[in-house]
Design a protein around this motif. Sequence first.
Motif, PDB file in Angstrom:
ATOM      1  N   SER A 108      63.554  56.207   2.846  1.00  0.00           N
ATOM      2  CA  SER A 108      62.146  56.337   2.459  1.00  0.00           C
ATOM      3  C   SER A 108      62.048  56.768   1.003  1.00  0.00           C
ATOM      4  CB  SER A 108      61.432  57.368   3.339  1.00  0.00           C
ATOM      5  OG  SER A 108      61.302  56.895   4.661  1.00  0.00           O
TER       6      SER A 108
ATOM      7  N   PHE B 197      59.231  58.156  -1.859  1.00  0.00           N
ATOM      8  CA  PHE B 197      57.894  58.690  -2.120  1.00  0.00           C
ATOM      9  C   PHE B 197      57.738  59.003  -3.601  1.00  0.00           C
ATOM     10  CE2 PHE B 197      59.029  60.127   2.160  1.00  0.00           C
ATOM     11  CZ  PHE B 197      57.929  59.730   2.890  1.00  0.00           C
ATOM     12  N   SER B 198      56.547  58.827  -4.118  1.00  0.00           N
ATOM     13  CA  SER B 198      56.282  59.360  -5.454  1.00  0.00           C
ATOM     14  C   SER B 198      55.987  60.845  -5.328  1.00  0.00           C
ATOM     15  CB  SER B 198      55.088  58.658  -6.102  1.00  0.00           C
ATOM     16  OG  SER B 198      54.903  59.185  -7.405  1.00  0.00           O
ATOM     17  N   HIS B 199      56.722  61.662  -6.063  1.00  0.00           N
ATOM     18  CA  HIS B 199      56.403  63.086  -6.095  1.00  0.00           C
ATOM     19  C   HIS B 199      55.342  63.353  -7.162  1.00  0.00           C
ATOM     20  CE1 HIS B 199      57.024  67.380  -5.523  1.00  0.00           C
ATOM     21  NE2 HIS B 199      56.975  67.483  -6.835  1.00  0.00           N
TER      22      HIS B 199
ATOM     23  N   ASN C 286      51.343  59.638  -5.177  1.00  0.00           N
ATOM     24  CA  ASN C 286      51.727  60.676  -4.216  1.00  0.00           C
ATOM     25  C   ASN C 286      50.620  60.963  -3.201  1.00  0.00           C
ATOM     26  OD1 ASN C 286      49.941  62.239  -5.655  1.00  0.00           O
ATOM     27  ND2 ASN C 286      51.438  63.787  -6.299  1.00  0.00           N
TER      28      ASN C 286
ATOM     29  N   PRO D 174      51.814  56.884   1.053  1.00  0.00           N
ATOM     30  CA  PRO D 174      53.270  56.779   1.285  1.00  0.00           C
ATOM     31  C   PRO D 174      53.728  55.351   1.572  1.00  0.00           C
ATOM     32  CG  PRO D 174      52.197  57.582   3.260  1.00  0.00           C
ATOM     33  CD  PRO D 174      51.104  57.408   2.223  1.00  0.00           C
TER      34      PRO D 174
ATOM     35  N   LEU E  69      60.952  61.043  -4.609  1.00  0.00           N
ATOM     36  CA  LEU E  69      61.743  61.677  -3.561  1.00  0.00           C
ATOM     37  C   LEU E  69      62.321  60.562  -2.695  1.00  0.00           C
ATOM     38  CD1 LEU E  69      59.375  64.545  -2.334  1.00  0.00           C
ATOM     39  CD2 LEU E  69      61.498  64.822  -3.635  1.00  0.00           C
TER      40      LEU E  69
ATOM     41  N   ASP F  32      52.134  48.259   5.698  1.00  0.00           N
ATOM     42  CA  ASP F  32      52.164  49.207   4.578  1.00  0.00           C
ATOM     43  C   ASP F  32      51.712  50.606   5.007  1.00  0.00           C
ATOM     44  OD1 ASP F  32      53.140  47.357   2.873  1.00  0.00           O
ATOM     45  OD2 ASP F  32      51.257  46.933   1.870  1.00  0.00           O
TER      46      ASP F  32
ATOM     47  N   THR G  43      51.124  53.898   7.404  1.00  0.00           N
ATOM     48  CA  THR G  43      51.724  54.543   8.567  1.00  0.00           C
ATOM     49  C   THR G  43      50.710  54.501   9.714  1.00  0.00           C
ATOM     50  OG1 THR G  43      50.864  56.736   7.980  1.00  0.00           O
ATOM     51  CG2 THR G  43      53.025  56.136   7.098  1.00  0.00           C
TER      52      THR G  43
ATOM     53  N   GLU H   3      60.560  62.525   6.687  1.00  0.00           N
ATOM     54  CA  GLU H   3      59.756  61.584   5.906  1.00  0.00           C
ATOM     55  C   GLU H   3      58.347  61.449   6.488  1.00  0.00           C
ATOM     56  OE1 GLU H   3      62.709  61.002   7.363  1.00  0.00           O
ATOM     57  OE2 GLU H   3      62.979  58.882   7.887  1.00  0.00           O
TER      58      GLU H   3
ATOM     59  N   ILE I  73      56.410  64.455   5.163  1.00  0.00           N
ATOM     60  CA  ILE I  73      56.016  64.237   3.767  1.00  0.00           C
ATOM     61  C   ILE I  73      54.854  63.242   3.697  1.00  0.00           C
ATOM     62  CG2 ILE I  73      56.765  63.343   1.524  1.00  0.00           C
ATOM     63  CD1 ILE I  73      59.572  64.360   2.156  1.00  0.00           C
ATOM     64  N   ALA I  74      54.946  62.162   4.486  1.00  0.00           N
ATOM     65  CA  ALA I  74      53.860  61.172   4.488  1.00  0.00           C
ATOM     66  C   ALA I  74      52.547  61.826   4.913  1.00  0.00           C
ATOM     67  CB  ALA I  74      54.204  60.016   5.427  1.00  0.00           C
TER      68      ALA I  74
ATOM     69  N   GLN J   7      51.058  63.848   2.138  1.00  0.00           N
ATOM     70  CA  GLN J   7      50.402  62.951   1.182  1.00  0.00           C
ATOM     71  C   GLN J   7      49.059  62.477   1.740  1.00  0.00           C
ATOM     72  OE1 GLN J   7      53.028  59.949  -0.468  1.00  0.00           O
ATOM     73  NE2 GLN J   7      54.142  61.524  -1.596  1.00  0.00           N
TER      74      GLN J   7
ATOM     75  N   HIS K  96      49.752  69.977  -5.267  1.00  0.00           N
ATOM     76  CA  HIS K  96      50.249  68.660  -4.856  1.00  0.00           C
ATOM     77  C   HIS K  96      50.233  67.710  -6.056  1.00  0.00           C
ATOM     78  CE1 HIS K  96      51.187  65.373  -2.131  1.00  0.00           C
ATOM     79  NE2 HIS K  96      50.316  64.652  -2.821  1.00  0.00           N
TER      80      HIS K  96
ATOM     81  N   ASN L 277      53.471  70.957  -9.603  1.00  0.00           N
ATOM     82  CA  ASN L 277      54.148  70.575  -8.352  1.00  0.00           C
ATOM     83  C   ASN L 277      55.674  70.550  -8.498  1.00  0.00           C
ATOM     84  OD1 ASN L 277      54.634  68.189  -9.682  1.00  0.00           O
ATOM     85  ND2 ASN L 277      53.513  66.879  -8.248  1.00  0.00           N
TER      86      ASN L 277
END
Lengths: 292, 292
Positions: free
Chosen positions: A148, A150-152, A175, A178, A200, B71, B73, B101, B104-105, B108, B152, B175
Motif C-alpha cells: 500500500s 499513501f501520501s503523507h 493524504n 487513499p 508511506l 479506487d 475503499t 493500511e 491509515i486509510a 485519511q 494531519h 505532521n
Amino acid sequence: MKTGICYIVGAGENYGLDIRPKAGDFVIGVDAGYRLLEEKKIDIDLAIGDFDTLRYIPSHPNVIVLKPEKDDTDMLAAVREGIHAGYERFFIYCGTGGRTEHTIANLQLLADMAEKGKEGFLFDRHSVITAITNTTLKFPGGLSGYVSVFSHTDRSEGVYLEGLKYKLTNAVLRNSYPLGISNEFIGEESSVSVRNGTLLIIFPRGIPLPERWTENNKVDSGYGHEQAADMVQAADVEAIVALLDGCTQAEDSRIQVNVVEGDGKTVSRQYHHGRCDIGSPWACGTAFDVLE
Amino acid sequence: MKTGICYIVGAGENYGLDIRPKAGDFVIGVDAGYRLLEEKKIDIDLAIGDFDTLRYIPSHPNVIVLKPEKDDTDMLAAVREGIHAGYERFFIYCGTGGRTEHTIANLQLLADMAEKGKEGFLFDRHSVITAITNTTLKFPGGLSGYVSVFSHTDRSEGVYLEGLKYKLTNAVLRNSYPLGISNEFIGEESSVSVRNGTLLIIFPRGIPLPERWTENNKVDSGYGHEQAADMVQAADVEAIVALLDGCTQAEDSRIQVNVVEGDGKTVSRQYHHGRCDIGSPWACGTAFDVLE
C-alpha cells in the motif's frame, strides 16, 4: 557515517523480535523495550526513555533518562541518539499495536526521517512500514502479497508505481484519499517513486527489504546483500505465514509451497486451480494435472 | 440534512459494538461488518462492500456490491452513501486493529470528512479518533485521561489547546513532529482549535463526545444531549477500564472510584496519595485520612 543498522526496540506490542545485530550495528532499548532485548539476550548499546512503562531505570552503563514531561516522544529521542551516533538506517520494533496515538506518532517519525534523508523501517504485526521523500524504492522480483502507498504530505506529485498490479504514471496522491491502498506484487521487479512529497509504504513483513534509489543510483546506506539474506532467513516463518494468508484471502483451496533453500532470496508460490472437494478429480484419484 | 447518526461498521477488529441506533439513524454494514451487526441483532439499513471478507453477499433488501478492483475503499464507499442519504455525523466501528493500511486509510477518511464539514468518529480499542478542519472541538469538564492532537495536514496554523495539562496558544503543528501527543485532561472544560489545517484528535473511549464549535456557535449536527447520555451509559465499563489504566500508568497505588449514578454524565476519580506498602499507615491501621 556509520554503515550499520540502528535497531530501536520500543514499548509497543512485540510482534516478533527476530533480530541478530552484528558488529557495527547499534541497539537501543526504549523504555520497556529494554526488557524485551534483555529477555532475548541481545546486547544493548543504549537504554533511553522516561521508563514510565518499565517502571525502573535499567542498570546499564549507557542510560539516558528523559523527563516524563517533554516535547519529544521516547522513540524520537532514540532516533536522535542514533543519528547523533552516525547512523542512517533504522529498524524500529515494537512501535505499533499499543495506543494508536503512538503508532501515529511513529508514522510521523518515519516521515520526518525520510525528509531528512534517513531510512526508517517500522516492523508491524504482518507488515513493514517505511517512508520516502523525493526518491525511489525498488523491490526485487518474485514477490506476492499486498503493498500500500499513501501520501503523507498534503500532496505527493510525480508518483510512479511500476511492476505492481495497479500502475500509476506521474500521478498525484493526496493524504485525504487513499487511492494507493491494497496494491499487489505480481512477481515482477517493482518500484514506488515520488518526485515531490513524502509517501508511506506498507509491505509484507518477511520479504526482502526494498532499496532506495536516487536518479539511477542506489543510495549507499551500507546495507549489504549479506545482511538482507540473513533477514530473509530469520523471517522465513513470517513470509510463509503471509504467503498462506494471501492464499486464504484469494480463496485458493489447495496450494503447493516451494521453499527455496540455500542461496534463495525469496519465498514464492506455485499453484494450480484444482480442488479437493468431494467428488473432485483429486478426491476420486483421477487428477491428471498434479501427478508427477 | 438528516439530524441522526450514520453508524458504519467495518470488517476490522471488533473492540465493542455497544450501539443503540434510534429512529432517524442510518446503519451501514460494510463487508463482514454486516455479520457483526446481525449477531448483535441491530437493524441494518444498508449492506455495502466487495464482500471479500464476508465471502457471501448478504440477503438484505438494500445491498450494494462493489467490485474488488476499485479506487475507493469499502469504508469510503459507505461514507459516500451516508452523505448521499443526507447524514452529517458518522460513527465508525471496526475500522482499526486489522491491517494497519486500513487504519491509515480510515485516518485519511476522517481528515477528508472534516475538510468537507462532516463529523466522523472512529471507535478504536481504548480510544476514539476524530478530525477537525478550521474549527473548534469542546470537551466538558470532569474528564481525566490522555488526549492527543496531531496535525494531519503538512502544517496546522493557529492551534490552541485550552483547559488541558499542556496549553498551546496560536501554535503551529506539523505532521512530521508529534508535539501534541499524550496531553491530558485535568478536569476543566477544555478545547482544541485550529485556524488553518486539519487535526487528528484521539481521546478515551467512553467519555462524552466533544462538540464542534465555529465562531462561538455550536455546529448543529442534530446531536442531542440525550444521545450523549445514552452513549456514556453504554460505555461505562470502557470508561472505568480507561480510568483504571490511567491510574496504573500514573502509579497510583490505591484509588477510590466514585461512579456517578442516575443523570451523571461523567465518570471521575477521587484519590489521595497514601500507600498500602508494608509499614504504611494503612497497613499498620493508623491511616487517618481514609477512614469514614
